[in-house]
Design a protein around this motif. Structure first.
Motif, PDB file in Angstrom:
ATOM      1  N   TYR A   1     -14.189  -0.973   3.674  1.00  0.00           N
ATOM      2  CA  TYR A   1     -13.388  -1.931   4.425  1.00  0.00           C
ATOM      3  C   TYR A   1     -13.034  -1.387   5.811  1.00  0.00           C
ATOM      4  O   TYR A   1     -13.055  -0.176   6.039  1.00  0.00           O
TER       5      TYR A   1
ATOM      6  N   TYR B   1      -6.095  -5.527   5.245  1.00  0.00           N
ATOM      7  CA  TYR B   1      -6.766  -4.794   4.172  1.00  0.00           C
ATOM      8  C   TYR B   1      -7.757  -5.689   3.429  1.00  0.00           C
ATOM      9  O   TYR B   1      -7.634  -6.915   3.438  1.00  0.00           O
TER      10      TYR B   1
ATOM     11  N   TYR C   1      -3.048   1.330  -3.560  1.00  0.00           N
ATOM     12  CA  TYR C   1      -2.690  -0.073  -3.395  1.00  0.00           C
ATOM     13  C   TYR C   1      -1.750  -0.493  -4.517  1.00  0.00           C
ATOM     14  O   TYR C   1      -1.804   0.042  -5.634  1.00  0.00           O
TER      15      TYR C   1
ATOM     16  N   ILE D   1       0.855  -1.191   0.000  1.00  0.00           N
ATOM     17  CA  ILE D   1       0.000   0.000   0.000  1.00  0.00           C
ATOM     18  C   ILE D   1       0.888   1.237   0.000  1.00  0.00           C
ATOM     19  O   ILE D   1       2.078   1.174   0.317  1.00  0.00           O
TER      20      ILE D   1
ATOM     21  N   LEU E   1      -0.189  -6.755   5.535  1.00  0.00           N
ATOM     22  CA  LEU E   1      -1.247  -6.474   4.566  1.00  0.00           C
ATOM     23  C   LEU E   1      -2.533  -7.264   4.812  1.00  0.00           C
ATOM     24  O   LEU E   1      -3.546  -7.030   4.139  1.00  0.00           O
TER      25      LEU E   1
ATOM     26  N   LYS F   1     -10.103  -1.398   7.146  1.00  0.00           N
ATOM     27  CA  LYS F   1      -8.845  -0.669   7.032  1.00  0.00           C
ATOM     28  C   LYS F   1      -8.578  -0.362   5.569  1.00  0.00           C
ATOM     29  O   LYS F   1      -8.688  -1.243   4.719  1.00  0.00           O
ATOM     30  N   THR F   2      -8.224   0.881   5.289  1.00  0.00           N
ATOM     31  CA  THR F   2      -8.014   1.289   3.900  1.00  0.00           C
ATOM     32  C   THR F   2      -6.696   2.037   3.747  1.00  0.00           C
ATOM     33  O   THR F   2      -6.067   2.439   4.732  1.00  0.00           O
ATOM     34  N   ALA F   3      -6.293   2.223   2.503  1.00  0.00           N
ATOM     35  CA  ALA F   3      -5.090   2.989   2.170  1.00  0.00           C
ATOM     36  C   ALA F   3      -5.425   3.945   1.036  1.00  0.00           C
ATOM     37  O   ALA F   3      -6.409   3.757   0.321  1.00  0.00           O
TER      38      ALA F   3
END
Length: 205
Positions: A191, A168, A198, A153, A165, A193-195
């Motif tokens: 979700y 995610y 990706y 990410i 990871l 947990k997000t970023a």
């Protein structure tokens, strides 16, 4: 179009979408990228300030007008670039879902432009990198695609993480990802947990 107009159009566009040069530079440098495909780029020519070999694809009329005089665009890039070679930016003024007739590249950039990772993966080399966000669900579809492996990410500070990871792409109550719903809605899922972005590696030729 002269160089000053190219500069003005580009800078005005970047002021609206935000600066992405640092994001591209980090990924390009970390993964030793020498060729880039940017479908749905509009006029974000930031990748060309980092490496010379970038192909932009967009069927939006404003983008087609901007790139019409590609020589002038390259002249402007040459004034801004951070490498010795001359810029070799190219533009294809069509829908990226159509045949692009290009050689496979090291990196595909997907930013708010639909299912880029799905529609253009044939132009990504085996071992090549897909950089994408999940605004339209592109990251979700790549995560569900056996042709890709989720490898990292990029956070809001443009720092790359290749570890931890597993958290995610996890929905509440351990629900399964419904990729058909993503395709229908053209929107990423919520979700736990997000970023910001990706990274996926293409695992097949």
């Amino acid at each position: 179009m002269d160089i000053e107009k190219v500069k003005s159009f580009y800078e005005d566009y970047i002021s609206k979408i935000g600066k992405r040069k640092a994001l591209y530079k980090k990924v390009i440098n970390d993964f030793d990228v020498s060729s880039v495909l940017y479908p749905g780029s509009h006029i974000d020519i930031s990748p060309s300030f980092i490496i010379p070999n970038v192909t932009y694809v967009d069927n939006f009329k404003g983008a087609i007008r901007f790139f019409k005089d590609i020589d002038t665009v390259n002249m402007y890039i040459d004034e801004q670039k951070g490498y010795k070679e001359k810029s070799e930016a190219k533009f294809i003024g069509k829908n990226y879902q159509n045949d692009l007739d290009i050689e496979p590249v090291d990196l595909i950039i997907s930013q708010y432009a639909g299912f880029v990772g799905q529609n253009t993966k044939n132009y990504l080399k085996k071992g090549g990198i897909l950089l994408c966000n999940d605004s339209h669900g592109d990251a979700t579809l790549a995560y569900c695609d056996e042709d890709y492996t989720f490898i990292g990410i990029v956070d809001s500070q443009n720092q790359v993480s290749l570890t931890n990871l597993d958290h995610y792409f996890k929905l509440t109550k351990e629900k399964a990802i419904d990729s058909d719903r993503v395709k229908d809605k053209m929107k990423g899922l919520k979700y736990k947990k997000t970023a910001n972005n990706y990274l996926f590696k293409k695992t097949i030729a």
